[in-house]
Structures are given as C-alpha cells and as structure tokens.
Motif scaffolding. Structure first.
Motif, PDB file in Angstrom:
ATOM      1  N   MET A   1       0.846  -1.188   0.000  1.00 24.35           N
ATOM      2  CA  MET A   1       0.000   0.000   0.000  1.00 24.35           C
ATOM      3  C   MET A   1       0.884   1.240   0.000  1.00 24.35           C
ATOM      4  N   LYS A   2       0.490   2.220  -0.801  1.00 29.80           N
ATOM      5  CA  LYS A   2       1.173   3.504  -0.856  1.00 29.80           C
ATOM      6  C   LYS A   2       0.109   4.565  -0.635  1.00 29.80           C
ATOM      7  N   ALA A   3       0.302   5.404   0.388  1.00 27.26           N
ATOM      8  CA  ALA A   3      -0.731   6.375   0.744  1.00 27.26           C
ATOM      9  C   ALA A   3      -0.088   7.638   1.302  1.00 27.26           C
ATOM     10  N   GLY A   4      -0.908   8.674   1.424  1.00 24.90           N
ATOM     11  CA  GLY A   4      -0.446   9.931   1.993  1.00 24.90           C
ATOM     12  C   GLY A   4      -0.467   9.904   3.508  1.00 24.90           C
ATOM     13  N   GLU A   5       0.010  10.996   4.086  1.00 19.95           N
ATOM     14  CA  GLU A   5       0.079  11.085   5.539  1.00 19.95           C
ATOM     15  C   GLU A   5      -1.301  11.099   6.200  1.00 19.95           C
ATOM     16  N   ASP A   6      -2.342  11.405   5.427  1.00 23.14           N
ATOM     17  CA  ASP A   6      -3.698  11.423   5.965  1.00 23.14           C
ATOM     18  C   ASP A   6      -4.305  10.028   6.089  1.00 23.14           C
ATOM     19  N   PHE A   7      -3.598   9.021   5.640  1.00 23.28           N
ATOM     20  CA  PHE A   7      -4.051   7.632   5.667  1.00 23.28           C
ATOM     21  C   PHE A   7      -3.725   7.033   7.029  1.00 23.28           C
TER      22      PHE A   7
ATOM     23  N   LEU B   1      -3.656   4.066  10.136  1.00 25.74           N
ATOM     24  CA  LEU B   1      -3.405   2.628  10.247  1.00 25.74           C
ATOM     25  C   LEU B   1      -4.705   1.837  10.277  1.00 25.74           C
ATOM     26  N   LEU B   2      -5.781   2.438  10.766  1.00 26.38           N
ATOM     27  CA  LEU B   2      -7.092   1.770  10.722  1.00 26.38           C
ATOM     28  C   LEU B   2      -7.549   1.570   9.283  1.00 26.38           C
ATOM     29  N   ASP B   3      -7.301   2.564   8.423  1.00 26.69           N
ATOM     30  CA  ASP B   3      -7.623   2.413   6.998  1.00 26.69           C
ATOM     31  C   ASP B   3      -6.800   1.288   6.386  1.00 26.69           C
ATOM     32  N   CYS B   4      -5.546   1.247   6.743  1.00 24.30           N
ATOM     33  CA  CYS B   4      -4.636   0.211   6.263  1.00 24.30           C
ATOM     34  C   CYS B   4      -5.124  -1.170   6.695  1.00 24.30           C
ATOM     35  N   GLN B   5      -5.500  -1.287   7.945  1.00 24.89           N
ATOM     36  CA  GLN B   5      -5.996  -2.554   8.473  1.00 24.89           C
ATOM     37  C   GLN B   5      -7.287  -2.973   7.774  1.00 24.89           C
ATOM     38  N   ALA B   6      -8.157  -2.008   7.481  1.00 30.36           N
ATOM     39  CA  ALA B   6      -9.417  -2.316   6.791  1.00 30.36           C
ATOM     40  C   ALA B   6      -9.140  -2.902   5.407  1.00 30.36           C
ATOM     41  N   GLY B   7      -8.170  -2.333   4.695  1.00 30.92           N
ATOM     42  CA  GLY B   7      -7.815  -2.864   3.380  1.00 30.92           C
ATOM     43  C   GLY B   7      -7.228  -4.258   3.464  1.00 30.92           C
ATOM     44  N   ALA B   8      -6.330  -4.473   4.415  1.00 30.60           N
ATOM     45  CA  ALA B   8      -5.722  -5.797   4.585  1.00 30.60           C
ATOM     46  C   ALA B   8      -6.772  -6.824   5.009  1.00 30.60           C
ATOM     47  N   ASP B   9      -7.687  -6.433   5.894  1.00 32.06           N
ATOM     48  CA  ASP B   9      -8.758  -7.343   6.321  1.00 32.06           C
ATOM     49  C   ASP B   9      -9.636  -7.751   5.152  1.00 32.06           C
ATOM     50  N   TYR B  10      -9.968  -6.786   4.297  1.00 27.95           N
ATOM     51  CA  TYR B  10     -10.809  -7.098   3.144  1.00 27.95           C
ATOM     52  C   TYR B  10     -10.121  -8.107   2.228  1.00 27.95           C
ATOM     53  N   LEU B  11      -8.846  -7.904   1.987  1.00 27.28           N
ATOM     54  CA  LEU B  11      -8.112  -8.854   1.148  1.00 27.28           C
ATOM     55  C   LEU B  11      -8.066 -10.233   1.789  1.00 27.28           C
ATOM     56  N   GLN B  12      -7.846 -10.298   3.095  1.00 30.36           N
ATOM     57  CA  GLN B  12      -7.782 -11.585   3.789  1.00 30.36           C
ATOM     58  C   GLN B  12      -9.111 -12.320   3.741  1.00 30.36           C
ATOM     59  N   GLN B  13     -10.220 -11.606   3.709  1.00 30.70           N
ATOM     60  CA  GLN B  13     -11.535 -12.245   3.648  1.00 30.70           C
ATOM     61  C   GLN B  13     -11.784 -12.908   2.297  1.00 30.70           C
TER      62      GLN B  13
ATOM     63  N   PHE C   1       3.124  -8.010   3.859  1.00 34.87           N
ATOM     64  CA  PHE C   1       2.443  -6.726   3.799  1.00 34.87           C
ATOM     65  C   PHE C   1       3.440  -5.585   3.944  1.00 34.87           C
ATOM     66  N   GLY C   2       3.235  -4.526   3.177  1.00 33.69           N
ATOM     67  CA  GLY C   2       4.076  -3.345   3.297  1.00 33.69           C
ATOM     68  C   GLY C   2       3.272  -2.082   3.096  1.00 33.69           C
ATOM     69  N   LEU C   3       3.677  -1.013   3.766  1.00 30.12           N
ATOM     70  CA  LEU C   3       3.021   0.285   3.652  1.00 30.12           C
ATOM     71  C   LEU C   3       4.094   1.345   3.462  1.00 30.12           C
ATOM     72  N   PHE C   4       3.898   2.190   2.465  1.00 24.51           N
ATOM     73  CA  PHE C   4       4.810   3.298   2.198  1.00 24.51           C
ATOM     74  C   PHE C   4       4.010   4.587   2.281  1.00 24.51           C
ATOM     75  N   ILE C   5       4.487   5.529   3.084  1.00 24.63           N
ATOM     76  CA  ILE C   5       3.828   6.834   3.194  1.00 24.63           C
ATOM     77  C   ILE C   5       4.498   7.794   2.212  1.00 24.63           C
TER      78      ILE C   5
ATOM     79  N   LYS D   1       4.372  11.560   0.976  1.00 21.16           N
ATOM     80  CA  LYS D   1       3.880  12.877   1.395  1.00 21.16           C
ATOM     81  C   LYS D   1       3.193  13.642   0.271  1.00 21.16           C
ATOM     82  N   GLU D   2       3.425  13.243  -0.975  1.00 17.82           N
ATOM     83  CA  GLU D   2       2.803  13.927  -2.107  1.00 17.82           C
ATOM     84  C   GLU D   2       1.378  13.444  -2.384  1.00 17.82           C
ATOM     85  N   LEU D   3       0.979  12.336  -1.816  1.00 17.65           N
ATOM     86  CA  LEU D   3      -0.383  11.820  -2.009  1.00 17.65           C
ATOM     87  C   LEU D   3      -1.309  12.391  -0.944  1.00 17.65           C
ATOM     88  N   THR D   4      -2.465  12.855  -1.352  1.00 17.27           N
ATOM     89  CA  THR D   4      -3.497  13.274  -0.401  1.00 17.27           C
ATOM     90  C   THR D   4      -4.824  12.684  -0.850  1.00 17.27           C
ATOM     91  N   ASN D   5      -5.528  12.114   0.104  1.00 15.78           N
ATOM     92  CA  ASN D   5      -6.820  11.472  -0.157  1.00 15.78           C
ATOM     93  C   ASN D   5      -6.729  10.412  -1.245  1.00 15.78           C
TER      94      ASN D   5
END
Length: 86
Positions: free
Chosen positions: A19-25, A27-39, A49-53, A55-59
């Motif tokens: 996952m690659k997201a902005g600073e507004d993302f 960890l709960l959002d991240c967990q929701a995405g991972a949970d959906y994939l696991q289901q 699993f990996g997450l990269f923040i 700073k140029e991404l918003t929303n």
C-alpha cells in the motif's frame, strides 16, 4: 471505500500486499484494506504486507497485490523420462 477484484483470489496460496498512501491515511484504513483482502483468500494463505507513506499523495491510496494463482483444473505433470534432444 469501494473495493473490487478483477480475479478470483480463492485459490491463492501466497500474496504480497503493498500500500502507498499519503500522511492522511490512518493505520485503521490500512488494516481495513488488509482485512478485506484476507476475507477473499483461504485461511492458510501466506501474506507479506508493506506500507509506504508518500507525502505527495493526499486522499489517495495505491494498492499493489501480487499473488500466485493455482486453478483446481491446472496440474503440473512430471516425468522420470529424460527429454529427447530435438
């Protein structure tokens, strides 16, 4: 957040989620995405699993999912006989 898949993930035995997201993302959002994939995969799938923040991404969030897929109809045949030269 709306999620959908192009392919059936039920036969996946291993998966990489990046996952690659902005600073507004959060960890709960991240967990929701991972949970959906696991289901959508079997219980015993191996997940890395990996997450990269970024700073140029918003929303925004970019998710890359790499899987191996083995269809029940697919089989690998092996033989003890050596291959004949062409």
């Amino acid at each position: 957040v709306g999620w959908h898949f192009v392919r059936d993930l039920s036969h996946t035995t291993s998966m990489i989620i990046h996952m690659k997201a902005g600073e507004d993302f959060s960890l709960l959002d991240c967990q929701a995405g991972a949970d959906y994939l696991q289901q959508n995969v079997s219980v015993d799938v191996d997940i890395i699993f990996g997450l990269f923040i970024d700073k140029e991404l918003t929303n925004e969030i970019e998710i890359l999912v790499i899987t191996n897929q083995y269809d029940d109809a697919t089989s690998i045949k092996t033989s003890d006989k050596p291959n004949k030269p062409a």
